[in-house]
Each structure stands twice: as structure tokens, then as C-alpha cells.
Design a protein around this motif. Structure first.
Motif, PDB file in Angstrom:
ATOM      1  N   GLU A  86      -5.986 -96.685 -41.869  1.00 54.36           N
ATOM      2  CA  GLU A  86      -6.316 -97.774 -40.952  1.00 54.36           C
ATOM      3  C   GLU A  86      -5.347 -97.837 -39.775  1.00 54.36           C
ATOM      4  O   GLU A  86      -5.751 -98.065 -38.633  1.00 54.36           O
ATOM      5  N   ARG A  87      -4.064 -97.636 -40.041  1.00 54.16           N
ATOM      6  CA  ARG A  87      -3.071 -97.674 -38.959  1.00 54.16           C
ATOM      7  C   ARG A  87      -3.136 -96.419 -38.084  1.00 54.16           C
ATOM      8  O   ARG A  87      -2.724 -96.443 -36.929  1.00 54.16           O
ATOM      9  N   GLY A  88      -3.663 -95.344 -38.644  1.00 49.64           N
ATOM     10  CA  GLY A  88      -3.746 -94.094 -37.889  1.00 49.64           C
ATOM     11  C   GLY A  88      -5.023 -93.924 -37.105  1.00 49.64           C
ATOM     12  O   GLY A  88      -5.182 -92.944 -36.373  1.00 49.64           O
ATOM     13  N   ASN A  89      -5.946 -94.890 -37.226  1.00 52.94           N
ATOM     14  CA  ASN A  89      -7.232 -94.761 -36.548  1.00 52.94           C
ATOM     15  C   ASN A  89      -7.037 -94.669 -35.038  1.00 52.94           C
ATOM     16  O   ASN A  89      -6.342 -95.476 -34.422  1.00 52.94           O
ATOM     17  N   GLY A  90      -7.645 -93.638 -34.427  1.00 52.70           N
ATOM     18  CA  GLY A  90      -7.524 -93.436 -32.992  1.00 52.70           C
ATOM     19  C   GLY A  90      -6.246 -92.741 -32.566  1.00 52.70           C
ATOM     20  O   GLY A  90      -6.003 -92.570 -31.364  1.00 52.70           O
ATOM     21  N   LYS A  91      -5.434 -92.337 -33.528  1.00 52.15           N
ATOM     22  CA  LYS A  91      -4.172 -91.668 -33.221  1.00 52.15           C
ATOM     23  C   LYS A  91      -4.191 -90.245 -33.774  1.00 52.15           C
ATOM     24  O   LYS A  91      -5.026 -89.901 -34.605  1.00 52.15           O
ATOM     25  N   SER A  92      -3.245 -89.433 -33.334  1.00 54.83           N
ATOM     26  CA  SER A  92      -3.117 -88.068 -33.853  1.00 54.83           C
ATOM     27  C   SER A  92      -2.135 -88.077 -35.019  1.00 54.83           C
ATOM     28  O   SER A  92      -0.928 -87.913 -34.843  1.00 54.83           O
ATOM     29  N   ILE A  93      -2.658 -88.293 -36.217  1.00 52.34           N
ATOM     30  CA  ILE A  93      -1.786 -88.383 -37.389  1.00 52.34           C
ATOM     31  C   ILE A  93      -1.688 -87.053 -38.143  1.00 52.34           C
ATOM     32  O   ILE A  93      -0.865 -86.910 -39.040  1.00 52.34           O
ATOM     33  N   ALA A  94      -2.541 -86.098 -37.786  1.00 48.65           N
ATOM     34  CA  ALA A  94      -2.527 -84.786 -38.445  1.00 48.65           C
ATOM     35  C   ALA A  94      -2.131 -83.713 -37.438  1.00 48.65           C
ATOM     36  O   ALA A  94      -2.556 -83.734 -36.283  1.00 48.65           O
ATOM     37  N   THR A  95      -1.314 -82.756 -37.884  1.00 51.81           N
ATOM     38  CA  THR A  95      -0.833 -81.678 -37.030  1.00 51.81           C
ATOM     39  C   THR A  95      -1.130 -80.331 -37.673  1.00 51.81           C
ATOM     40  O   THR A  95      -0.833 -80.140 -38.857  1.00 51.81           O
ATOM     41  N   PRO A  96      -1.728 -79.380 -36.933  1.00 56.89           N
ATOM     42  CA  PRO A  96      -1.975 -78.051 -37.513  1.00 56.89           C
ATOM     43  C   PRO A  96      -0.665 -77.334 -37.799  1.00 56.89           C
ATOM     44  O   PRO A  96       0.257 -77.351 -36.973  1.00 56.89           O
ATOM     45  N   LEU A  97      -0.569 -76.743 -38.968  1.00 59.36           N
ATOM     46  CA  LEU A  97       0.665 -76.057 -39.360  1.00 59.36           C
ATOM     47  C   LEU A  97       0.307 -74.860 -40.235  1.00 59.36           C
ATOM     48  O   LEU A  97      -0.480 -74.977 -41.176  1.00 59.36           O
ATOM     49  N   VAL A  98       0.883 -73.709 -39.900  1.00 59.56           N
ATOM     50  CA  VAL A  98       0.647 -72.479 -40.653  1.00 59.56           C
ATOM     51  C   VAL A  98       1.994 -71.869 -41.010  1.00 59.56           C
ATOM     52  O   VAL A  98       2.923 -71.878 -40.200  1.00 59.56           O
ATOM     53  N   LEU A  99       2.114 -71.345 -42.213  1.00 58.12           N
ATOM     54  CA  LEU A  99       3.326 -70.652 -42.634  1.00 58.12           C
ATOM     55  C   LEU A  99       3.630 -69.525 -41.660  1.00 58.12           C
ATOM     56  O   LEU A  99       2.835 -68.619 -41.477  1.00 58.12           O
ATOM     57  N   ASP A 100       4.800 -69.589 -41.025  1.00 53.11           N
ATOM     58  CA  ASP A 100       5.173 -68.562 -40.058  1.00 53.11           C
ATOM     59  C   ASP A 100       5.713 -67.338 -40.790  1.00 53.11           C
ATOM     60  O   ASP A 100       6.227 -67.436 -41.910  1.00 53.11           O
ATOM     61  N   GLY A 101       5.591 -66.170 -40.159  1.00 53.71           N
ATOM     62  CA  GLY A 101       6.071 -64.950 -40.799  1.00 53.71           C
ATOM     63  C   GLY A 101       5.750 -63.729 -39.963  1.00 53.71           C
ATOM     64  O   GLY A 101       5.455 -63.831 -38.761  1.00 53.71           O
ATOM     65  N   ASP A 102       5.782 -62.560 -40.594  1.00 50.64           N
ATOM     66  CA  ASP A 102       5.548 -61.292 -39.896  1.00 50.64           C
ATOM     67  C   ASP A 102       4.493 -60.471 -40.622  1.00 50.64           C
ATOM     68  O   ASP A 102       4.447 -60.443 -41.861  1.00 50.64           O
ATOM     69  N   GLU A 103       3.653 -59.807 -39.826  1.00 50.81           N
ATOM     70  CA  GLU A 103       2.675 -58.882 -40.386  1.00 50.81           C
ATOM     71  C   GLU A 103       3.382 -57.595 -40.806  1.00 50.81           C
ATOM     72  O   GLU A 103       4.240 -57.079 -40.093  1.00 50.81           O
ATOM     73  N   ALA A 104       3.017 -57.071 -41.977  1.00 49.27           N
ATOM     74  CA  ALA A 104       3.538 -55.793 -42.456  1.00 49.27           C
ATOM     75  C   ALA A 104       2.354 -55.017 -43.012  1.00 49.27           C
ATOM     76  O   ALA A 104       1.979 -55.190 -44.175  1.00 49.27           O
ATOM     77  N   ASP A 105       1.750 -54.181 -42.158  1.00 45.58           N
ATOM     78  CA  ASP A 105       0.484 -53.519 -42.498  1.00 45.58           C
ATOM     79  C   ASP A 105      -0.558 -54.602 -42.809  1.00 45.58           C
ATOM     80  O   ASP A 105      -0.828 -55.432 -41.981  1.00 45.58           O
ATOM     81  N   SER A 106      -1.086 -54.617 -44.018  1.00 43.64           N
ATOM     82  CA  SER A 106      -2.100 -55.611 -44.360  1.00 43.64           C
ATOM     83  C   SER A 106      -1.504 -56.861 -45.016  1.00 43.64           C
ATOM     84  O   SER A 106      -2.242 -57.781 -45.385  1.00 43.64           O
ATOM     85  N   ASP A 107      -0.190 -56.894 -45.151  1.00 44.34           N
ATOM     86  CA  ASP A 107       0.483 -58.016 -45.806  1.00 44.34           C
ATOM     87  C   ASP A 107       1.124 -58.947 -44.785  1.00 44.34           C
ATOM     88  O   ASP A 107       1.316 -58.600 -43.621  1.00 44.34           O
ATOM     89  N   TYR A 108       1.499 -60.134 -45.261  1.00 48.21           N
ATOM     90  CA  TYR A 108       2.143 -61.141 -44.421  1.00 48.21           C
ATOM     91  C   TYR A 108       3.393 -61.632 -45.142  1.00 48.21           C
ATOM     92  O   TYR A 108       3.318 -62.105 -46.276  1.00 48.21           O
ATOM     93  N   ILE A 109       4.542 -61.491 -44.478  1.00 50.79           N
ATOM     94  CA  ILE A 109       5.824 -61.831 -45.103  1.00 50.79           C
ATOM     95  C   ILE A 109       6.354 -63.124 -44.492  1.00 50.79           C
ATOM     96  O   ILE A 109       6.595 -63.201 -43.289  1.00 50.79           O
ATOM     97  N   PRO A 110       6.549 -64.166 -45.301  1.00 50.25           N
ATOM     98  CA  PRO A 110       6.984 -65.467 -44.774  1.00 50.25           C
ATOM     99  C   PRO A 110       8.364 -65.410 -44.135  1.00 50.25           C
ATOM    100  O   PRO A 110       9.225 -64.628 -44.548  1.00 50.25           O
ATOM    101  N   SER A 111       8.564 -66.261 -43.142  1.00 48.76           N
ATOM    102  CA  SER A 111       9.859 -66.404 -42.482  1.00 48.76           C
ATOM    103  C   SER A 111      10.705 -67.411 -43.242  1.00 48.76           C
ATOM    104  O   SER A 111      10.303 -68.576 -43.397  1.00 48.76           O
ATOM    105  N   GLN A 112      11.883 -66.989 -43.725  1.00 50.59           N
ATOM    106  CA  GLN A 112      12.738 -67.906 -44.454  1.00 50.59           C
ATOM    107  C   GLN A 112      13.265 -69.010 -43.547  1.00 50.59           C
ATOM    108  O   GLN A 112      13.452 -70.151 -43.977  1.00 50.59           O
ATOM    109  N   GLY A 113      13.502 -68.674 -42.282  1.00 51.49           N
ATOM    110  CA  GLY A 113      13.944 -69.691 -41.333  1.00 51.49           C
ATOM    111  C   GLY A 113      12.910 -70.796 -41.173  1.00 51.49           C
ATOM    112  O   GLY A 113      13.250 -71.985 -41.138  1.00 51.49           O
ATOM    113  N   PHE A 114      11.635 -70.402 -41.072  1.00 51.47           N
ATOM    114  CA  PHE A 114      10.557 -71.388 -40.983  1.00 51.47           C
ATOM    115  C   PHE A 114      10.510 -72.246 -42.237  1.00 51.47           C
ATOM    116  O   PHE A 114      10.359 -73.467 -42.176  1.00 51.47           O
TER     117      PHE A 114
END
Length: 203
Positions: free
Chosen positions: A160-188
Motif C-alpha cells: 500500500e505504501r509502495g503504490n505508484g512508486k518504484s519499490i522493485a529494482t532489477p538485479l542479476v548476479l554479476d560475473g564473467d562468462e567462461a565458455d558456456s559457464d558463468y562464474i559469479p563475481s565475489q566482489g559483487f
């Protein structure tokens, strides 16, 4: 946060992937992988199949979103277009994005975030009891009626308090591609925990 399906990491000295964990042990093993890689506690989960995901999108009311991919049934010129529940499901599970699995993951995260932010959250709050009962009966989950009762007031207040506001933010685990795999960034991962989990876990 969306985790790309090709994410791999060392878990107890053994290389594992979130997709293989899920395929071999179901949602519980995917949760265990996530907890190990991110160093957090996932205390509840809900597994949505296509039918349940479409139902969730119906509850929220669809979304307006720009699409640049050449996908049948969509205007792929980058313009904003309204997507119904079936279209959202199709786009979320589309496997041929030019940017690979990372782009699919970001798109899924952005779609859900936009859908929440564009939704009439007061309406969602008013129908929360029915929505919870519908979803919990369509999904595999360890969320109970007791859990819902405990947090219902807080959830309704947030909506109710978030109605009309941007309360959700897109977020994806950051990392690096390694061939067909994806390795997460520990810093992220460290930054993610500092921002979202430090207070929650009492550290």
C-alpha cells in the motif's frame, strides 16, 4: 535477484552448477547451491511452473516493456509494448537472446521489477488472501499459512505504501562468462550481502 542458469561455483571443493543441482535434486538443491555461493540463508522458497507464473502475472496485471529481440509475436523494434501474462512467460523463458543467458536473466528480473512497479499495489493488497491461497496451491513451496499470517500485515503495508512508486529494482548476479559457464563475481556477492543481508542476519 536473478541467477543465470549456467552459473557454476565450487561447493565443498566440488564444481557444481545451479542448473544441474536443480535437475538432480529439485528446488531444495538449488537453494543449497545458492546459499553456499552467496553465503546467505534462504529461509523460504517457492517454485513456480509456467501455469503458476502466468497466474502471478495475472495478479500483478501485466507490464509495459521495450523489446529489441526478433521474437515471434512481439514488436522487436525497441518500443514500449504491453505484455499479457502469456507473453511475459514466453519472453522470460526465451532461450535465444543475443546476449545469452545473462541477457535472459536480466530481462526476467527487469520484467518482474517493472510489473511490480506498474501494478496497482492497493488492489494487489486488497486481494492478497485469495492470491496467496491460489499460488500456494499451485506451487512447490515451504511457505506455510503460519508464515503468511505472521507477515501478512507487513506485506500489505509495503504494498500500500509502495503504490505508484518504484519499490522493485532489477538485479542479476554479476560475473564473467567462461565458455558456456558463468562464474559469479565475489566482489559483487560481498557488496550484495553488505547492502541487503547485513542487518537481516544481525551482523
Amino acid at each position: 535477484m536473478c541467477i543465470p542458469a549456467n552459473t557454476i561455483s565450487l561447493v565443498d571443493g566440488e564444481q557444481k552448477g545451479i542448473k544441474s543441482c536443480y535437475e538432480q535434486g529439485g528446488a531444495g538443491e538449488a537453494v543449497a547451491f545458492t546459499e553456499s555461493v552467496l553465503g546467505i540463508t534462504v529461509d523460504r522458497y517457492m517454485k513456480l511452473d509456467s501455469e503458476a507464473y502466468v497466474k502471478l502475472c495475472d495478479i500483478l496485471g501485466g507490464v509495459t516493456y521495450p523489446i529489441s529481440e526478433d521474437i515471434a509475436g512481439f514488436n522487436g523494434d525497441g518500443s514500449e509494448q504491453y505484455l499479457n501474462s502469456e507473453q511475459i512467460d514466453k519472453l522470460t523463458t526465451y532461450a535465444l537472446f543475443r546476449g545469452g543467458e545473462y541477457e535472459r536473466s536480466y530481462t526476467a528480473s527487469a520484467l518482474v521489477s517493472r510489473m511490480i512497479n506498474q501494478s496497482d499495489l492497493v488492489r494487489v493488497s486488497d486481494s492478497l488472501d485469495n492470491s496467496f491461497n491460489s499460488l500456494v496451491n499451485m506451487t512447490e513451496t515451504d511457505i506455510t499459512a503460519v508464515d503468511y499470517k505472521k507477515y501478512k500485515t507487513a506485506i500489505k503495508t509495503m504494498l500500500e505504501r509502495g503504490n505508484g512508486k518504484s519499490i522493485a529494482t532489477p538485479l542479476v548476479l554479476d560475473g564473467d562468462e567462461a565458455d558456456s559457464d558463468y562464474i559469479p563475481s565475489q566482489g559483487f556477492i560481498n557488496d550484495f550481502k553488505d547492502k541487503y543481508y547485513t542487518q537481516y542476519e544481525g551482523k
